[in-house]
Design a protein around this motif. Structure first.
Motif, PDB file in Angstrom:
ATOM      1  N   VAL A  34       0.839  -1.204   0.000  1.00  0.00           N
ATOM      2  CA  VAL A  34       0.000   0.000   0.000  1.00  0.00           C
ATOM      3  C   VAL A  34       0.870   1.249   0.000  1.00  0.00           C
ATOM      4  O   VAL A  34       0.659   2.182  -0.777  1.00  0.00           O
ATOM      5  CB  VAL A  34      -0.962   0.006   1.219  1.00  0.00           C
ATOM      6  CG1 VAL A  34      -1.652   1.354   1.378  1.00  0.00           C
ATOM      7  CG2 VAL A  34      -1.988  -1.103   1.090  1.00  0.00           C
ATOM      8  N   ASN A  37       2.947   1.675  -3.251  1.00  0.00           N
ATOM      9  CA  ASN A  37       2.070   2.146  -4.321  1.00  0.00           C
ATOM     10  C   ASN A  37       1.854   3.655  -4.232  1.00  0.00           C
ATOM     11  O   ASN A  37       1.776   4.333  -5.250  1.00  0.00           O
ATOM     12  CB  ASN A  37       0.736   1.404  -4.267  1.00  0.00           C
ATOM     13  CG  ASN A  37      -0.120   1.675  -5.474  1.00  0.00           C
ATOM     14  OD1 ASN A  37       0.376   1.840  -6.579  1.00  0.00           O
ATOM     15  ND2 ASN A  37      -1.412   1.709  -5.263  1.00  0.00           N
ATOM     16  N   SER A  38       1.777   4.181  -3.031  1.00  0.00           N
ATOM     17  CA  SER A  38       1.540   5.612  -2.839  1.00  0.00           C
ATOM     18  C   SER A  38       2.798   6.457  -2.970  1.00  0.00           C
ATOM     19  O   SER A  38       2.730   7.606  -3.396  1.00  0.00           O
ATOM     20  CB  SER A  38       0.932   5.866  -1.459  1.00  0.00           C
ATOM     21  OG  SER A  38      -0.314   5.247  -1.357  1.00  0.00           O
ATOM     22  N   LYS A  82      -2.275   4.097   4.217  1.00  0.00           N
ATOM     23  CA  LYS A  82      -2.554   5.086   3.168  1.00  0.00           C
ATOM     24  C   LYS A  82      -2.506   6.496   3.743  1.00  0.00           C
ATOM     25  O   LYS A  82      -1.943   7.408   3.125  1.00  0.00           O
ATOM     26  CB  LYS A  82      -3.921   4.794   2.547  1.00  0.00           C
ATOM     27  CG  LYS A  82      -4.242   5.659   1.365  1.00  0.00           C
ATOM     28  CD  LYS A  82      -3.357   5.348   0.182  1.00  0.00           C
ATOM     29  CE  LYS A  82      -3.832   6.120  -1.038  1.00  0.00           C
ATOM     30  NZ  LYS A  82      -3.117   5.768  -2.230  1.00  0.00           N
ATOM     31  N   GLU A 112     -11.299  15.183  -4.110  1.00  0.00           N
ATOM     32  CA  GLU A 112     -10.792  14.271  -3.088  1.00  0.00           C
ATOM     33  C   GLU A 112      -9.396  14.685  -2.620  1.00  0.00           C
ATOM     34  O   GLU A 112      -9.100  14.683  -1.432  1.00  0.00           O
ATOM     35  CB  GLU A 112     -10.746  12.826  -3.597  1.00  0.00           C
ATOM     36  CG  GLU A 112     -12.096  12.203  -3.814  1.00  0.00           C
ATOM     37  CD  GLU A 112     -12.640  12.449  -5.213  1.00  0.00           C
ATOM     38  OE1 GLU A 112     -11.899  12.953  -6.083  1.00  0.00           O
ATOM     39  OE2 GLU A 112     -13.821  12.146  -5.430  1.00  0.00           O
ATOM     40  N   GLU A 113      -8.526  15.068  -3.570  1.00  0.00           N
ATOM     41  CA  GLU A 113      -7.172  15.486  -3.201  1.00  0.00           C
ATOM     42  C   GLU A 113      -7.205  16.747  -2.351  1.00  0.00           C
ATOM     43  O   GLU A 113      -6.490  16.857  -1.355  1.00  0.00           O
ATOM     44  CB  GLU A 113      -6.324  15.712  -4.458  1.00  0.00           C
ATOM     45  CG  GLU A 113      -5.975  14.440  -5.194  1.00  0.00           C
ATOM     46  CD  GLU A 113      -5.317  14.703  -6.536  1.00  0.00           C
ATOM     47  OE1 GLU A 113      -4.399  13.956  -6.866  1.00  0.00           O
ATOM     48  OE2 GLU A 113      -5.714  15.655  -7.233  1.00  0.00           O
ATOM     49  N   LYS A 142     -11.845   1.694  -2.521  1.00  0.00           N
ATOM     50  CA  LYS A 142     -11.696   2.697  -3.576  1.00  0.00           C
ATOM     51  C   LYS A 142     -10.456   3.562  -3.371  1.00  0.00           C
ATOM     52  O   LYS A 142      -9.634   3.719  -4.268  1.00  0.00           O
ATOM     53  CB  LYS A 142     -12.956   3.573  -3.624  1.00  0.00           C
ATOM     54  CG  LYS A 142     -12.879   4.750  -4.570  1.00  0.00           C
ATOM     55  CD  LYS A 142     -12.938   4.325  -6.008  1.00  0.00           C
ATOM     56  CE  LYS A 142     -12.968   5.545  -6.925  1.00  0.00           C
ATOM     57  NZ  LYS A 142     -12.940   5.165  -8.312  1.00  0.00           N
ATOM     58  N   TYR A 143     -10.308   4.132  -2.201  1.00  0.00           N
ATOM     59  CA  TYR A 143      -9.291   5.158  -2.006  1.00  0.00           C
ATOM     60  C   TYR A 143      -8.010   4.671  -1.336  1.00  0.00           C
ATOM     61  O   TYR A 143      -7.004   5.375  -1.366  1.00  0.00           O
ATOM     62  CB  TYR A 143      -9.879   6.334  -1.225  1.00  0.00           C
ATOM     63  CG  TYR A 143     -10.987   6.999  -1.993  1.00  0.00           C
ATOM     64  CD1 TYR A 143     -10.720   7.711  -3.152  1.00  0.00           C
ATOM     65  CD2 TYR A 143     -12.311   6.860  -1.606  1.00  0.00           C
ATOM     66  CE1 TYR A 143     -11.735   8.294  -3.891  1.00  0.00           C
ATOM     67  CE2 TYR A 143     -13.331   7.446  -2.331  1.00  0.00           C
ATOM     68  CZ  TYR A 143     -13.038   8.161  -3.473  1.00  0.00           C
ATOM     69  OH  TYR A 143     -14.041   8.727  -4.195  1.00  0.00           O
ATOM     70  N   ASN A 146      -7.094   1.277  -3.994  1.00  0.00           N
ATOM     71  CA  ASN A 146      -7.104   1.732  -5.390  1.00  0.00           C
ATOM     72  C   ASN A 146      -7.854   0.799  -6.335  1.00  0.00           C
ATOM     73  O   ASN A 146      -7.436   0.585  -7.465  1.00  0.00           O
ATOM     74  CB  ASN A 146      -5.676   1.968  -5.890  1.00  0.00           C
ATOM     75  CG  ASN A 146      -4.978   3.058  -5.125  1.00  0.00           C
ATOM     76  OD1 ASN A 146      -5.591   4.067  -4.792  1.00  0.00           O
ATOM     77  ND2 ASN A 146      -3.715   2.852  -4.821  1.00  0.00           N
ATOM     78  N   LYS A 148     -11.108  -0.221  -8.691  1.00  0.00           N
ATOM     79  CA  LYS A 148     -12.071   0.484  -9.536  1.00  0.00           C
ATOM     80  C   LYS A 148     -13.480   0.157  -9.055  1.00  0.00           C
ATOM     81  O   LYS A 148     -13.709  -0.867  -8.422  1.00  0.00           O
ATOM     82  CB  LYS A 148     -11.890   0.067 -10.989  1.00  0.00           C
ATOM     83  CG  LYS A 148     -10.550   0.494 -11.544  1.00  0.00           C
ATOM     84  CD  LYS A 148     -10.382   0.076 -12.973  1.00  0.00           C
ATOM     85  CE  LYS A 148      -9.007   0.527 -13.438  1.00  0.00           C
ATOM     86  NZ  LYS A 148      -8.688   0.047 -14.764  1.00  0.00           N
TER      87      LYS A 148
END
Length: 184
Positions: A34, A37-38, A82, A112-113, A142-143, A146, A148
Motif C-alpha cells: 500500500v 504504491n503511494s 494510506k 478528493e485530493e 476505492k481510495y 485503489n 475500480k
C-alpha cells in the motif's frame, strides 16, 4: 503466551508487544504494498521504510479504538498505511518544486485530493468511523486499495451504480461532517 489470528486483536488492544510482532510478521507485505504504491514516485526506500514503521506504531498506539474482526483489521491497517503515506506526501510537497518556483505549473487537483490535503489523518479516520460499515469498506477499497468501482461492485455483489451512489453520498456526508466539525 502464543499470539494467533484469533487472539491478536485482543492482545494488541492490551498493548502487548507480542501482538505487535504478530502484526508485523503477518501484515508487513500488505502494508509495504500500500505504501510503496503511494510513494513509489519518490524513489526513496528510506521514506517508504519510515512510513511502514509509522503505520505499525500508529496501529499499536491506537489499537484500543479498533472495533472488528481480522478482516476489518486488515482494512483498518491499510487505511492507516494510506493516511501515513498521504501525510508524508504533504510534508514532501511543502518543499517548492523547481516548476513551482518559476510559475510554469499549476496542477488542477481533484475534490478528493483537496479534501485530503485540508483534513488531517486523525480527523478523516474519525469521520470515516461514522460511516456505515459497508460504506467504510467501499471507501477503503476505492481510495486505499485503489480498486475500480466495477471491481468493488463485483467483490461486494452489488451493481456499479450502487457503488457510485454510495461513494457520492459518502463523500457528501464526509464533507458535511468536516464543515460541521462533527468529529466526536
Amino acid at each position: 503466551m502464543i499470539i494467533t489470528s484469533e487472539n491478536f486483536i485482543k492482545h494488541l488492544k492490551k498493548g502487548r508487544e507480542e501482538a505487535l510482532d504478530f502484526i508485523l510478521e503477518n501484515y508487513a507485505g500488505l502494508v509495504k504494498a500500500v505504501i510503496h504504491n503511494s510513494l513509489k514516485n519518490y524513489n526513496d526506500p528510506q521514506i517508504i521504510e519510515e512510513c511502514i514503521s509509522d503505520t505499525f506504531m500508529g496501529a499499536y498506539e491506537n489499537a484500543k479504538q479498533f472495533k472488528g474482526n481480522e478482516e476489518d483489521f486488515r482494512k483498518w491497517i491499510c487505511t492507516i498505511a494510506k493516511f501515513k503515506a498521504i501525510d508524508i506526501q504533504r510534508k514532501l510537497h511543502k518543499v517548492p518544486q523547481p516548476s513551482e518556483l518559476d510559475g510554469t505549473s499549476n496542477p488542477v487537483k481533484s475534490a478528493e485530493e483537496e479534501f485530503l490535503i485540508k483534513t488531517s489523518t486523525k480527523e478523516l479516520l474519525i469521520m470515516m468511523s461514522k460511516l456505515d460499515q459497508l460504506d467504510r469498506y467501499i471507501f477503503t477499497m476505492k481510495y486505499f486499495l485503489n480498486m475500480k468501482n466495477d471491481e468493488i461492485a463485483l467483490h461486494l455483489g452489488m451493481t456499479k451504480a450502487a457503488i457510485d451512489n454510495r461513494l457520492y453520498r459518502g463523500k457528501k456526508r464526509l464533507h458535511q461532517m468536516y464543515l460541521g466539525g462533527i468529529l466526536t
